[in-house]
Design an enzyme around this catalytic site. Structure first.
Site, PDB file in Angstrom:
ATOM      1  N   PRO A  44       0.815  -1.227   0.000  1.00 39.05           N
ATOM      2  CA  PRO A  44       0.000   0.000   0.000  1.00 39.05           C
ATOM      3  C   PRO A  44       0.846   1.273   0.000  1.00 39.05           C
ATOM      4  O   PRO A  44       0.326   2.342  -0.316  1.00 39.05           O
ATOM      5  CB  PRO A  44      -0.836  -0.107   1.274  1.00 39.05           C
ATOM      6  CG  PRO A  44      -0.487  -1.384   1.936  1.00 39.05           C
ATOM      7  CD  PRO A  44       0.588  -2.066   1.174  1.00 39.05           C
ATOM      8  N   GLU A  63       0.700  -7.528   8.268  1.00 46.34           N
ATOM      9  CA  GLU A  63       0.870  -6.081   8.404  1.00 46.34           C
ATOM     10  C   GLU A  63       1.985  -5.534   7.520  1.00 46.34           C
ATOM     11  O   GLU A  63       2.005  -4.352   7.204  1.00 46.34           O
ATOM     12  CB  GLU A  63       1.145  -5.710   9.864  1.00 46.34           C
ATOM     13  CG  GLU A  63      -0.082  -5.716  10.740  1.00 46.34           C
ATOM     14  CD  GLU A  63      -1.156  -4.740  10.252  1.00 46.34           C
ATOM     15  OE1 GLU A  63      -2.250  -5.214   9.905  1.00 46.34           O
ATOM     16  OE2 GLU A  63      -0.889  -3.527  10.216  1.00 46.34           O
ATOM     17  N   ASP A  98      -4.629   1.147 -26.776  1.00 39.11           N
ATOM     18  CA  ASP A  98      -4.093   2.499 -26.689  1.00 39.11           C
ATOM     19  C   ASP A  98      -5.101   3.488 -26.120  1.00 39.11           C
ATOM     20  O   ASP A  98      -4.781   4.640 -25.905  1.00 39.11           O
ATOM     21  CB  ASP A  98      -3.698   2.986 -28.088  1.00 39.11           C
ATOM     22  CG  ASP A  98      -2.481   2.234 -28.592  1.00 39.11           C
ATOM     23  OD1 ASP A  98      -1.666   1.819 -27.758  1.00 39.11           O
ATOM     24  OD2 ASP A  98      -2.369   2.084 -29.811  1.00 39.11           O
ATOM     25  N   ARG A 152      -3.448  -8.078 -21.574  1.00 38.93           N
ATOM     26  CA  ARG A 152      -4.318  -7.388 -22.536  1.00 38.93           C
ATOM     27  C   ARG A 152      -3.533  -6.610 -23.581  1.00 38.93           C
ATOM     28  O   ARG A 152      -4.025  -6.396 -24.691  1.00 38.93           O
ATOM     29  CB  ARG A 152      -5.236  -6.405 -21.815  1.00 38.93           C
ATOM     30  CG  ARG A 152      -6.317  -7.036 -20.979  1.00 38.93           C
ATOM     31  CD  ARG A 152      -7.066  -5.969 -20.211  1.00 38.93           C
ATOM     32  NE  ARG A 152      -7.693  -5.027 -21.116  1.00 38.93           N
ATOM     33  CZ  ARG A 152      -8.859  -5.244 -21.725  1.00 38.93           C
ATOM     34  NH1 ARG A 152      -9.505  -6.367 -21.517  1.00 38.93           N
ATOM     35  NH2 ARG A 152      -9.362  -4.357 -22.536  1.00 38.93           N
TER      36      ARG A 152
HETATM   37  C1  9D3 Z   1      -2.439  -0.435   9.473  1.00 36.88           C
HETATM   38  C2  9D3 Z   1      -1.573  -0.178   8.304  1.00 36.88           C
HETATM   39  N1  9D3 Z   1      -2.001  -0.907   7.096  1.00 36.88           N
HETATM   40  C3  9D3 Z   1      -1.688  -0.062   5.918  1.00 36.88           C
HETATM   41  C4  9D3 Z   1      -2.873   0.708   5.464  1.00 36.88           C
HETATM   42  C5  9D3 Z   1      -1.262  -2.150   7.020  1.00 36.88           C
HETATM   43  C6  9D3 Z   1      -1.524  -2.967   5.802  1.00 36.88           C
HETATM   44  C7  9D3 Z   1      -2.790  -3.115   5.277  1.00 36.88           C
HETATM   45  C8  9D3 Z   1      -2.989  -3.936   4.156  1.00 36.88           C
HETATM   46  C9  9D3 Z   1      -0.477  -3.628   5.219  1.00 36.88           C
HETATM   47  C10 9D3 Z   1      -0.685  -4.448   4.121  1.00 36.88           C
HETATM   48  C11 9D3 Z   1      -1.950  -4.599   3.629  1.00 36.88           C
HETATM   49  C12 9D3 Z   1      -2.170  -5.485   2.460  1.00 36.88           C
HETATM   50  N2  9D3 Z   1      -2.215  -4.732   1.201  1.00 36.88           N
HETATM   51  C13 9D3 Z   1      -1.425  -5.018   0.201  1.00 36.88           C
HETATM   52  O1  9D3 Z   1      -0.639  -5.934   0.277  1.00 36.88           O
HETATM   53  C14 9D3 Z   1      -1.475  -4.185  -0.989  1.00 36.88           C
HETATM   54  C15 9D3 Z   1      -2.323  -3.105  -1.367  1.00 36.88           C
HETATM   55  C16 9D3 Z   1      -3.421  -2.483  -0.708  1.00 36.88           C
HETATM   56  O2  9D3 Z   1      -3.829  -2.828   0.412  1.00 36.88           O
HETATM   57  N3  9D3 Z   1      -4.031  -1.439  -1.344  1.00 36.88           N
HETATM   58  C17 9D3 Z   1      -3.655  -1.001  -2.575  1.00 36.88           C
HETATM   59  N4  9D3 Z   1      -2.639  -1.537  -3.215  1.00 36.88           N
HETATM   60  C18 9D3 Z   1      -1.997  -2.587  -2.601  1.00 36.88           C
HETATM   61  S1  9D3 Z   1      -0.694  -3.385  -3.252  1.00 36.88           S
HETATM   62  C19 9D3 Z   1      -0.549  -4.413  -1.979  1.00 36.88           C
END
Ligand code: 9D3
Length: 255
Positions: free
Chosen positions: A89, A116, A169, A154
């Site tokens: 994230p 986490e 495109d 794609r």
């Molecule tokens: C409490 C802090 N959290 C961050 C907002 C911890 C956390 C939440 C969710 C850590 C990892 C995750 C799992 N998410 C992903 O692995 C992830 C993700 C996402 O949650 N949103 C958008 N893109 C992605 S890419 C990987």
């Protein structure tokens, strides 16, 4: 190109890889996908892949060692595996320009995080780029990995039909970067709602103009930033500008 996907849930990928217009791209190896179960690279009777965070706090952290062993196994099988991507994230947002770069590359190692987070020492030692889908919380990196694979597949030559190759495109800001127009199919009258007459006219030019105007209209209302970008890139002609000029007062009023 080849993508090596590291995940605790490889079974999530199976129906995805076997469905839809992208299936042939995966089945033929045009986009080769190898699934690696992180659990297979964990040590000990319990095959632990996560542990409690130093410093305390909620949730678990993915251990560096199983990830490092899995990446080493991939490298042993594939000398030039491409960059190591961690879906996170906190990564940089994936967009069309990014997808276009990945689709022209040799592939990558895609790491799907769970829990986490991942031990920072592994990230510093092995991860080349972190990618996010946006500011919302998922349970892990598997859906983002599938999103990247789907978007890359794609764009491969021959994956979509002729209409689709244009679509390859169609959201590229370098091509025109306008939102799509509305679509209609049979029946012509559905519960009193009629298909726009322009689409039934049979006049090719009129249909194309109608679609272009609807795209300009939707983009001006919903994504004025994309209109500015299309204009700056010289993608709007005199007819487009004339249409937008008539639209502008309503847009300015927030309608
Ligand atoms: C409490 C802090 N959290 C961050 C907002 C911890 C956390 C939440 C969710 C850590 C990892 C995750 C799992 N998410 C992903 O692995 C992830 C993700 C996402 O949650 N949103 C958008 N893109 C992605 S890419 C990987």
């Amino acid at each position: 190109m080849r993508f090596d996907v590291v995940t605790l849930f490889p079974e999530l990928f199976t129906p995805f890889l076997e469905s839809g217009v992208t299936r042939r791209a995966y089945a033929s190896g045009q986009v080769e996908v190898r699934l690696w179960n992180l659990r297979d690279h964990a040590e000990g009777n319990y095959r632990r892949v996560d542990d409690r965070p130093f410093g305390g706090g909620p949730g678990m952290v993915m251990m560096a060692q199983p990830l490092a062993r899995c990446v080493a196994a991939i490298r042993a099988e594939r000398p030039r595996p491409g960059p190591v991507v961690l879906f996170s994230p906190t990564g940089e947002r994936l967009d069309h320009a990014g997808v276009a770069r990945w689709s022209a590359g040799e592939g990558a190692i895609l790491l799907c995080g769970r829990y986490e987070g991942i031990d920072q020492r592994f990230v510093e030692a092995h991860v080349d780029v972190q990618l996010s889908l946006g500011d919302f919380v998922l349970s892990g990196g598997e859906i983002p990995a599938m999103a990247l694979l789907d978007a890359v597949a794609r764009l491969q030559p021959g994956v979509l039909n002729e209409a689709g190759s244009h679509e390859a495109d169609s959201f590229n800001p370098a091509i025109d970067g306008l939102l799509d127009c509305p679509h209609y199919t049979r029946p012509e009258d559905w519960e009193g709602r009629r298909v726009p007459a322009e689409l039934l006219s049979g006049h090719h030019l009129q249909i194309e103009r109608w679609r272009r105007d609807r795209r300009l209209e939707a983009t001006a209302r919903l994504r004025p930033d994309l209109i500015a970008a299309a204009r700056a890139a010289g993608r709007l002609d005199r007819q487009d500008e004339a249409f937008l000029a008539r639209l502008a007062p309503a847009c300015a009023a927030g309608l």
